[in-house]
Design a protein around this motif. Structure first.
Motif, PDB file in Angstrom:
ATOM      1  N   ALA A 105       0.767  -1.070  -0.178  1.00 35.78           N
ATOM      2  CA  ALA A 105       0.049   0.028   0.002  1.00 35.78           C
ATOM      3  C   ALA A 105       0.952   1.408  -0.099  1.00 35.78           C
ATOM      4  CB  ALA A 105      -0.849  -0.037   1.022  1.00 35.78           C
ATOM      5  N   ARG A 106       0.370   2.232  -0.749  1.00 35.18           N
ATOM      6  CA  ARG A 106       1.263   3.513  -0.660  1.00 35.18           C
ATOM      7  C   ARG A 106       0.845   4.549   0.457  1.00 35.18           C
ATOM      8  NH1 ARG A 106       4.140   4.204  -4.653  1.00 35.18           N
ATOM      9  NH2 ARG A 106       4.552   6.147  -4.367  1.00 35.18           N
ATOM     10  N   ARG A 107      -0.198   4.237   1.251  1.00 33.42           N
ATOM     11  CA  ARG A 107      -0.518   4.869   2.439  1.00 33.42           C
ATOM     12  C   ARG A 107      -0.818   4.196   3.737  1.00 33.42           C
ATOM     13  NH1 ARG A 107      -5.581   8.297   1.391  1.00 33.42           N
ATOM     14  NH2 ARG A 107      -4.050   9.810   0.477  1.00 33.42           N
ATOM     15  N   LEU A 108      -0.068   4.294   4.644  1.00 34.45           N
ATOM     16  CA  LEU A 108      -0.500   3.573   6.011  1.00 34.45           C
ATOM     17  C   LEU A 108      -0.887   4.649   7.030  1.00 34.45           C
ATOM     18  CD1 LEU A 108       0.107   1.448   8.142  1.00 34.45           C
ATOM     19  CD2 LEU A 108       2.488   2.230   8.304  1.00 34.45           C
ATOM     20  N   LYS A 109      -1.992   4.312   7.604  1.00 37.15           N
ATOM     21  CA  LYS A 109      -2.759   4.850   8.732  1.00 37.15           C
ATOM     22  C   LYS A 109      -2.609   4.318   9.998  1.00 37.15           C
ATOM     23  CE  LYS A 109      -5.853   7.917   6.531  1.00 37.15           C
ATOM     24  NZ  LYS A 109      -7.512   8.315   6.224  1.00 37.15           N
ATOM     25  N   LEU A 110      -2.295   4.776  10.933  1.00 37.54           N
ATOM     26  CA  LEU A 110      -1.863   4.179  12.453  1.00 37.54           C
ATOM     27  C   LEU A 110      -2.679   4.987  13.415  1.00 37.54           C
ATOM     28  CD1 LEU A 110      -0.088   1.782  13.613  1.00 37.54           C
ATOM     29  CD2 LEU A 110       1.438   3.425  14.060  1.00 37.54           C
ATOM     30  N   THR A 111      -3.633   4.386  13.762  1.00 32.19           N
ATOM     31  CA  THR A 111      -4.549   4.962  14.922  1.00 32.19           C
ATOM     32  C   THR A 111      -4.282   4.271  16.179  1.00 32.19           C
ATOM     33  OG1 THR A 111      -6.141   5.688  13.109  1.00 32.19           O
ATOM     34  CG2 THR A 111      -6.921   5.658  15.398  1.00 32.19           C
ATOM     35  N   SER A 112      -4.243   5.230  17.257  1.00 30.77           N
ATOM     36  CA  SER A 112      -4.018   4.461  18.781  1.00 30.77           C
ATOM     37  C   SER A 112      -4.686   5.220  19.914  1.00 30.77           C
ATOM     38  CB  SER A 112      -2.534   4.155  18.644  1.00 30.77           C
ATOM     39  OG  SER A 112      -2.238   3.071  19.902  1.00 30.77           O
ATOM     40  N   LYS A 113      -4.742   4.629  20.740  1.00 27.87           N
ATOM     41  CA  LYS A 113      -5.311   5.006  22.146  1.00 27.87           C
ATOM     42  C   LYS A 113      -4.803   4.474  23.126  1.00 27.87           C
ATOM     43  CE  LYS A 113      -9.448   5.936  24.979  1.00 27.87           C
ATOM     44  NZ  LYS A 113      -9.070   7.184  25.532  1.00 27.87           N
ATOM     45  N   THR A 122      -4.398   9.617  14.983  1.00 23.85           N
ATOM     46  CA  THR A 122      -4.075   9.058  13.724  1.00 23.85           C
ATOM     47  C   THR A 122      -2.777   9.722  13.306  1.00 23.85           C
ATOM     48  OG1 THR A 122      -6.320   8.405  13.341  1.00 23.85           O
ATOM     49  CG2 THR A 122      -5.004   8.303  11.494  1.00 23.85           C
ATOM     50  N   ALA A 123      -1.814   8.564  12.776  1.00 23.52           N
ATOM     51  CA  ALA A 123      -0.552   9.197  12.148  1.00 23.52           C
ATOM     52  C   ALA A 123      -0.619   8.581  10.763  1.00 23.52           C
ATOM     53  CB  ALA A 123       0.695   8.641  12.908  1.00 23.52           C
ATOM     54  N   ILE A 124      -0.154   9.319  10.067  1.00 21.26           N
ATOM     55  CA  ILE A 124      -0.265   8.931   8.425  1.00 21.26           C
ATOM     56  C   ILE A 124       1.131   8.814   7.809  1.00 21.26           C
ATOM     57  CG2 ILE A 124      -1.444   9.223   6.080  1.00 21.26           C
ATOM     58  CD1 ILE A 124      -3.416  10.848   7.414  1.00 21.26           C
ATOM     59  N   TRP A 125       1.474   7.957   7.163  1.00 25.05           N
ATOM     60  CA  TRP A 125       2.591   7.903   6.445  1.00 25.05           C
ATOM     61  C   TRP A 125       2.297   7.813   4.944  1.00 25.05           C
ATOM     62  CZ3 TRP A 125       7.495   9.408   6.326  1.00 25.05           C
ATOM     63  CH2 TRP A 125       8.250   8.849   5.465  1.00 25.05           C
ATOM     64  N   ASP A 126       2.416   8.693   4.001  1.00 23.21           N
ATOM     65  CA  ASP A 126       1.893   8.570   2.377  1.00 23.21           C
ATOM     66  C   ASP A 126       3.189   8.489   1.679  1.00 23.21           C
ATOM     67  OD1 ASP A 126       0.724   8.937   0.130  1.00 23.21           O
ATOM     68  OD2 ASP A 126      -1.007   9.875   0.765  1.00 23.21           O
ATOM     69  N   VAL A 130       6.031  11.900   0.341  1.00 21.23           N
ATOM     70  CA  VAL A 130       7.253  11.806   0.728  1.00 21.23           C
ATOM     71  C   VAL A 130       8.216  12.814  -0.031  1.00 21.23           C
ATOM     72  CG1 VAL A 130       9.279  10.498   0.814  1.00 21.23           C
ATOM     73  CG2 VAL A 130       7.113   9.568   1.804  1.00 21.23           C
ATOM     74  N   PRO A 131       7.771  13.025  -1.316  1.00 13.83           N
ATOM     75  CA  PRO A 131       8.661  14.058  -2.171  1.00 13.83           C
ATOM     76  C   PRO A 131       8.606  15.537  -1.526  1.00 13.83           C
ATOM     77  CG  PRO A 131       7.705  12.616  -3.611  1.00 13.83           C
ATOM     78  CD  PRO A 131       7.041  12.339  -2.314  1.00 13.83           C
ATOM     79  N   VAL A 132       7.371  15.621  -1.093  1.00 12.74           N
ATOM     80  CA  VAL A 132       7.304  17.184  -0.447  1.00 12.74           C
ATOM     81  C   VAL A 132       7.529  17.119   0.993  1.00 12.74           C
ATOM     82  CG1 VAL A 132       5.420  18.705  -0.045  1.00 12.74           C
ATOM     83  CG2 VAL A 132       5.473  17.435  -2.046  1.00 12.74           C
ATOM     84  N   GLN A 133       7.031  16.240   1.880  1.00 15.57           N
ATOM     85  CA  GLN A 133       7.326  16.180   3.354  1.00 15.57           C
ATOM     86  C   GLN A 133       8.521  15.591   3.641  1.00 15.57           C
ATOM     87  OE1 GLN A 133       2.430  15.902   4.212  1.00 15.57           O
ATOM     88  NE2 GLN A 133       3.942  14.354   4.893  1.00 15.57           N
ATOM     89  N   VAL A 137       6.160  12.906   9.526  1.00 14.29           N
ATOM     90  CA  VAL A 137       5.017  12.158   9.619  1.00 14.29           C
ATOM     91  C   VAL A 137       3.785  13.129  10.057  1.00 14.29           C
ATOM     92  CG1 VAL A 137       3.720  10.476  11.026  1.00 14.29           C
ATOM     93  CG2 VAL A 137       6.263  10.286  10.285  1.00 14.29           C
ATOM     94  N   SER A 138       2.446  12.819   9.420  1.00 11.23           N
ATOM     95  CA  SER A 138       1.405  13.616   9.850  1.00 11.23           C
ATOM     96  C   SER A 138       0.920  12.821  10.879  1.00 11.23           C
ATOM     97  CB  SER A 138       0.339  13.698   8.513  1.00 11.23           C
ATOM     98  OG  SER A 138      -0.861  14.079   8.784  1.00 11.23           O
TER      99      SER A 138
END
Length: 526
Positions: A105-113, A122-126, A130-133, A137-138
């Motif tokens: 996958a090109r986008r990974l979402k990680l949500t945790s409590k 929620t943290a996002i790795w897209d 990456v070429p811009v950021q 990590v968002s």
């Protein structure tokens, strides 16, 4: 002389795109994610793998572990995340979550409590950002609503959701993304994944196995049951604790070896479906290697032996803890190991006797099946053909027979000589028997009044060459004719002085044929 230091930070776009090709398959990738769940203390893990109504693949892993705060989310999405305080953790390299996820996958979402009282985030790795950021990590302090729903559904408080989006490497693009073929592809992945998790996390899934903490895993809300490769009535032939010298200290690895029942024995004990449940087959023989109670490699023979059909019933269990990671050279995917030479020698010597026992059990079964499978009329066409042609083929002359001693006297160009004899009805020139002395394949003998040849159904050549060709009368007749011609030639040339020479030739030919057919597949009689 002075040296100037330069920063050589890797290019994020090139590195992240390259790491998509580390060789993950779906089963290995999902198991790596579940490792993190178990390392976080989860006792329930929920995997979802489906197609949505528009044909988009939907994948997530939800657990009820201790969860993470914002800093934990950022660290988890870092390539080479901070080392866990517990060295026995299933999460070992700090790369698995990212490389496993972005392999598909090109986008990974990680949500945790976590237990800090803060709401889920929620943290996002897209990869497309990456070429811009770059390596940034968002993190959104307001959890993704889909993931928040999964946490509410599957956990009582703390927990984590790993979700893939923009999945581009799992199934191919179908003309109808939500059609039967796409659904069939996902179904195959789900079934394969379920079988894989049942094997990899067997010790965690089995509530009666006290070696590992009990964990419940489900795929699409269907529980995964533990699959124990060493169950099904197996006989344990080896149980050894082997000390390993690490230089500054000594630790231990554990080696066990088992021999499974044959297919017919499994069926007799547990029904016709038992062999399938035991996954009885050539590809499931070998060594199953466990690190910290999690299967990380196998089954195979770690390059010490090939997976040959006559060792199908042999399975071995090799277990070690994190202290032997260096000796076993565990790879990033935790799916491949390279055994240290000295350890390989110890394992080789320890497993040789159990492998021989497994081979003996297998061959006993093959001999029994050969007797059961062989059509009693299999050689009838050969007998008819040889009977028709034998009068025009020069041969010895029968002088007398002695049924009590099992011998006959024949005359050939060298005089009178004694040969083997069996009583039989007329017209038999080729006779298949259960076994011949010294394990030979064929034996010249006068069968009644006819010069004949007896063929052993216990010899691997009969099992692997004759039986698979039972439906081909021409092939069977050709094989029979060859062996009968050898016997006929021996009758014409036999002398008392050459008896042992001919016996040695038959023995050597039989042994050579046994070796030559060793790698041929066995008939699918089980």
């Amino acid at each position: 002389m002075s040296a100037e230091l330069f920063e050589v930070t890797p290019d994020p776009e090139r590195i992240t795109e390259s790491l998509r090709d580390t060789g993950y398959v779906l089963n290995t990738a999902v198991a790596d994610i579940i490792d993190n769940s178990i390392a976080a203390g989860a006792d329930s893990v929920f995997v979802e793998l489906k197609l949505d109504p528009r044909g988009n693949v939907r994948f997530s892993v939800t657990d009820n572990g201790i969860g993470m705060d914002r800093n934990g989310l950022v660290n988890a999405l870092k390539y080479g995340s901070a080392r866990r305080p517990d060295p026995s953790s299933l999460g070992k390299f700090g790369l698995g979550l990212k490389t496993a996820s972005t392999s598909f996958a090109r986008r990974l979402k990680l949500t945790s409590k976590s237990e800090n009282g803060m709401p889920a985030a929620t943290a996002i790795w897209d990869l497309d950002l990456v070429p811009v950021q770059g390596w940034q990590v968002s993190v959104d302090s307001q959890a993704d609503p889909i993931d928040a729903g999964l946490l509410e559904k599957h956990t009582a408080g703390t927990g984590t959701v790993v979700r893939w989006e923009k999945i581009d490497r799992l199934i191919r693009d179908y003309k109808n993304p939500s059609g039967d073929r796409a659904h069939g592809a996902i179904k195959r992945h789900v079934n394969s994944l379920r079988d894989h998790l049942a094997m990899v996390f067997q010790r965690f899934l089995d509530p009666e196995d006290t070696r590992a903490a009990n964990v419940k895993i489900s795929v699409n809300e269907t529980p995964v049951d533990a699959w124990n490769p060493f169950g099904f009535g197996s006989d344990k032939l080896l149980d050894a604790s082997i000390p390993v010298d690490l230089g500054d200290k000594t630790t231990t690895m554990h080696l066990k070896a088992f021999v499974l029942p044959r297919k017919t024995e499994l069926q007799a004990a547990d029904g016709d479906g038992a062999p399938a449940l035991a996954r009885l087959g050539n590809k499931t023989q070998g060594i199953y290697v466990y690190r910290e109670n999690r299967l990380i490699h196998g089954p195979d023979w770690l390059n010490m032996w090939a997976q040959e059909p006559h060792f199908t019933l042999c399975r071995a269990e090799l277990s070690f803890d994190h202290e032997l990671d260096l000796a076993f050279q565990v790879d990033i995917k935790k799916s491949t190991i390279i055994l240290d030479t000295a350890l390989a020698d110890v394992v080789f010597r320890a497993l040789t006797p159990p492998r021989r026992a497994a081979e003996a059990r297998y061959r006993d079964g093959q001999r029994s099946r050969a007797r059961d499978m062989s059509d009693p009329e299999l050689h009838a066409p050969s007998n008819a053909a040889i009977k028709d042609k034998s009068k025009s083929i020069p041969n010895a002359t029968l002088q007398s027979t002695d049924e009590s001693s099992g011998t006959a006297e024949i005359r050939n160009d060298h005089g009178v000589v004694k040969v083997d004899f069996v009583q039989s009805t007329s017209g038999v020139f080729v006779e298949a028997v259960d076994e011949l002395r010294d394990g030979i394949l064929y034996q010249p003998a006068y069968i009644g009044d006819n010069p004949g040849v007896r063929i052993s159904k216990s010899h691997p050549y009969y099992e692997k060459v004759y039986l698979p060709n039972q439906a081909s009368g021409n092939t069977i007749q050709a094989l029979d004719s060859l062996l009968w011609a050898l016997a006929s030639a021996e009758f014409r040339s036999a002398q008392d002085s050459t008896r042992e020479i001919f016996e040695d030739i038959r023995y050597d030919v039989s042994r050579a044929l046994k070796k030559l057919v060793e790698d041929l597949p066995s008939p699918d009689s089980e």
